[in-house]
Scaffold this active site. Structure first.
Site, PDB file in Angstrom:
ATOM      1  N   GLY A  23       5.567 -15.784  26.419  1.00 12.75           N
ATOM      2  CA  GLY A  23       4.999 -17.042  25.960  1.00 12.75           C
ATOM      3  C   GLY A  23       3.909 -16.595  24.787  1.00 12.75           C
ATOM      4  O   GLY A  23       4.088 -15.674  24.331  1.00 12.75           O
TER       5      GLY A  23
ATOM      6  N   HIS B 176       4.672 -16.834  18.898  1.00  9.05           N
ATOM      7  CA  HIS B 176       4.362 -16.943  17.421  1.00  9.05           C
ATOM      8  C   HIS B 176       5.593 -16.778  16.764  1.00  9.05           C
ATOM      9  O   HIS B 176       6.717 -16.603  17.033  1.00  9.05           O
ATOM     10  CB  HIS B 176       3.578 -15.448  17.205  1.00  9.05           C
ATOM     11  CG  HIS B 176       4.105 -14.179  17.702  1.00  9.05           C
ATOM     12  ND1 HIS B 176       5.077 -13.512  17.297  1.00  9.05           N
ATOM     13  CD2 HIS B 176       3.486 -13.455  18.653  1.00  9.05           C
ATOM     14  CE1 HIS B 176       5.361 -12.626  17.811  1.00  9.05           C
ATOM     15  NE2 HIS B 176       4.668 -12.214  18.841  1.00  9.05           N
TER      16      HIS B 176
ATOM     17  N   GLY C  24       7.320 -14.495  15.301  1.00  5.17           N
ATOM     18  CA  GLY C  24       8.159 -13.423  15.897  1.00  5.17           C
ATOM     19  C   GLY C  24       9.143 -14.101  16.676  1.00  5.17           C
ATOM     20  O   GLY C  24      10.473 -13.773  16.428  1.00  5.17           O
ATOM     21  N   HIS C  25       8.554 -14.681  17.929  1.00  2.00           N
ATOM     22  CA  HIS C  25       9.403 -15.294  18.619  1.00  2.00           C
ATOM     23  C   HIS C  25      10.422 -16.245  18.059  1.00  2.00           C
ATOM     24  O   HIS C  25      11.384 -16.626  18.266  1.00  2.00           O
ATOM     25  CB  HIS C  25       8.514 -15.922  19.880  1.00  2.00           C
ATOM     26  CG  HIS C  25       7.857 -14.921  20.728  1.00  2.00           C
ATOM     27  ND1 HIS C  25       6.474 -14.966  20.722  1.00  2.00           N
ATOM     28  CD2 HIS C  25       8.121 -13.856  21.485  1.00  2.00           C
ATOM     29  CE1 HIS C  25       5.864 -13.933  21.396  1.00  2.00           C
ATOM     30  NE2 HIS C  25       7.035 -13.398  22.021  1.00  2.00           N
TER      31      HIS C  25
ATOM     32  N   GLN D 102       4.861  -5.528  35.002  1.00  2.64           N
ATOM     33  CA  GLN D 102       5.004  -4.585  33.781  1.00  2.64           C
ATOM     34  C   GLN D 102       3.403  -4.296  33.359  1.00  2.64           C
ATOM     35  O   GLN D 102       3.342  -3.559  32.439  1.00  2.64           O
ATOM     36  CB  GLN D 102       5.649  -5.158  32.754  1.00  2.64           C
ATOM     37  CG  GLN D 102       4.997  -6.419  31.928  1.00  2.64           C
ATOM     38  CD  GLN D 102       6.452  -6.866  30.955  1.00  2.64           C
ATOM     39  OE1 GLN D 102       7.389  -7.335  31.396  1.00  2.64           O
ATOM     40  NE2 GLN D 102       6.230  -6.669  29.820  1.00  2.64           N
TER      41      GLN D 102
ATOM     42  N   GLY E  11      12.540  -8.136  19.867  1.00  6.50           N
ATOM     43  CA  GLY E  11      11.841  -7.502  18.667  1.00  6.50           C
ATOM     44  C   GLY E  11      11.739  -6.102  18.513  1.00  6.50           C
ATOM     45  O   GLY E  11      11.534  -5.699  19.671  1.00  6.50           O
ATOM     46  N   GLU E  12      11.839  -5.746  17.444  1.00  6.53           N
ATOM     47  CA  GLU E  12      11.505  -4.119  17.222  1.00  6.53           C
ATOM     48  C   GLU E  12      10.124  -3.710  17.603  1.00  6.53           C
ATOM     49  O   GLU E  12      10.144  -2.519  17.002  1.00  6.53           O
ATOM     50  CB  GLU E  12      12.421  -3.637  16.106  1.00  6.53           C
ATOM     51  CG  GLU E  12      13.602  -3.690  15.992  1.00  6.53           C
ATOM     52  CD  GLU E  12      14.561  -3.324  14.728  1.00  6.53           C
ATOM     53  OE1 GLU E  12      13.620  -2.948  13.517  1.00  6.53           O
ATOM     54  OE2 GLU E  12      15.482  -2.705  14.754  1.00  6.53           O
TER      55      GLU E  12
ATOM     56  N   LEU F 252       8.298  -8.980  12.459  1.00  7.13           N
ATOM     57  CA  LEU F 252       7.496 -10.052  11.413  1.00  7.13           C
ATOM     58  C   LEU F 252       6.336  -9.493  11.514  1.00  7.13           C
ATOM     59  O   LEU F 252       5.635  -9.333  12.517  1.00  7.13           O
ATOM     60  CB  LEU F 252       7.794 -11.621  12.053  1.00  7.13           C
ATOM     61  CG  LEU F 252       8.850 -12.364  11.265  1.00  7.13           C
ATOM     62  CD1 LEU F 252      10.209 -11.561  11.578  1.00  7.13           C
ATOM     63  CD2 LEU F 252       8.808 -13.643  11.440  1.00  7.13           C
TER      64      LEU F 252
HETATM   65  O1  PAF Z   1       8.327  -8.067  25.178  1.00  8.93           O
HETATM   66  C1  PAF Z   1       8.120  -8.947  26.186  1.00  8.93           C
HETATM   67  O2  PAF Z   1       7.731 -10.057  25.765  1.00  8.93           O
HETATM   68  C2  PAF Z   1       8.438  -8.422  27.521  1.00  8.93           C
HETATM   69  O3  PAF Z   1       8.299  -7.238  27.807  1.00  8.93           O
HETATM   70  C3  PAF Z   1       9.635  -9.069  28.114  1.00  8.93           C
HETATM   71  C4  PAF Z   1      10.849  -8.512  27.402  1.00  8.93           C
HETATM   72  C5  PAF Z   1       9.809 -10.599  27.927  1.00  8.93           C
HETATM   73  C6  PAF Z   1       9.614  -8.940  29.729  1.00  8.93           C
HETATM   74  O4  PAF Z   1       8.924  -9.453  30.221  1.00  8.93           O
END
Ligand code: PAF
Length: 283
Positions: free
Chosen positions: A31, A34, A36-37, A61, A149-150, A178
């Site tokens: 979420g 931006h 980039g997404h 994570q 994204g890279e 981006l």
């Molecule tokens: O890059 C992210 O936003 C997160 O690490 C992902 C890949 C959505 C996993 O929660």
């Protein structure tokens, strides 16, 4: 636009929509979307019949509870942003309980050591959390193509490794970083920067571009020293790591090898906000 908050409802819906000839493109996100997404979503829309975007702040994570608490959560705004590009996108915004049931824990993965470098060293358990959620999401969405994204280059390599090791049938597509007009890599965390720090954060990409020039006649170790000095002398910025690694195994470059492709990676705290970036430095 369809928004699902339960995995069972999403899987039932997708099963009713898919056939052999239809492809599903998937963009997993946490979420705070931006540009980039948005570009990943556009890529998925262009190349697939069905596009699914997940919005889920994955607790496993985060190795720092404060970081998890402060992570921006802007679901309504995110949905509006997606609607502006297409109302055909399917949004999946589950709860932690729906995804993890009662056990909010990550599985332990072996990513052949990639997980122990850089982000893995500084964020213990981070990639087990990423692997766990991405695998769960792949099982729910069953995408043909998944877009990442890279900016999170190490994450991209980890996911490719997981897909190969676990024989998952999905194409992993890495998309270029981006940047804001000053060069700062787009990130949801940028929202947490003051206007002034956001401007000053241009220094990160500026240094990466300088690295590309320096690498022509300096060693990785010499450039690391220059990085340490540069950020030591910049108020409000604290360098967590700067490393030059090969793109495949992400091992530090001890001696240049013409057959390998190298990237410079950086993690910096800007007024306490953790920012990462990277650049390809091989011709
Ligand atoms: O890059 C992210 O936003 C997160 O690490 C992902 C890949 C959505 C996993 O929660």
């Amino acid at each position: 636009m369809l928004v699902f908050s339960q995995k069972s409802k999403l899987t039932t819906y997708l099963a009713s929509q898919t056939s052999e000839h239809k492809t599903i493109g998937f963009v997993p996100t946490m979420g705070a979307l931006h540009s980039g997404h948005i570009s990943l979503i556009k890529n998925a829309l262009k190349n697939n019949n069905i596009t699914v975007v997940s919005i889920f702040v994955n607790p496993t994570q985060f190795n720092n509870s404060d970081d998890l608490k402060k992570y921006p959560r802007t679901l309504e705004k995110d949905i509006e942003k997606i609607k502006k590009i297409s109302d055909k996108v399917i949004v999946f915004a589950p709860s932690v309980e729906d995804i993890y049931d009662k056990s909010v824990k990550s599985v332990s993965f072996d990513f052949d050591g990639i997980e122990n470098q850089m982000e893995g060293k500084h964020r213990p358990g981070h990639f087990d959390g990423v692997g766990t959620i991405v695998k769960k999401l792949f099982e729910i969405v069953k995408p043909n193509n998944a877009y990442f994204g890279e900016k999170d280059f190490q994450q991209l390599q980890i996911i490719k490794k997981m897909v190969a090791k676990e024989n998952l049938i999905v194409n992993i597509i890495g998309c270029e970083i981006l940047r804001e007009s000053n060069g700062l890599a787009m990130s949801s965390r940028n929202e947490r920067l003051s206007k002034e720090t956001r401007e000053k954060s241009a220094i990160i990409f500026k240094f990466l571009k300088r690295t590309k020039v320096l690498f022509q006649n300096k060693s990785a170790q010499e450039i690391s020293k220059i990085a340490a000095k540069t950020f030591k002398n910049t108020n409000n910025f604290e360098l967590e790591y700067f490393e030059i690694c090969d793109e495949e195994k992400l091992l530090p470059c001890l001696r240049k090898n013409k057959l390998k492709k190298y990237r410079a990676f950086i993690a910096v705290y800007a007024d306490g906000v953790r920012l990462i970036d990277n650049i390809s430095i091989s011709e």
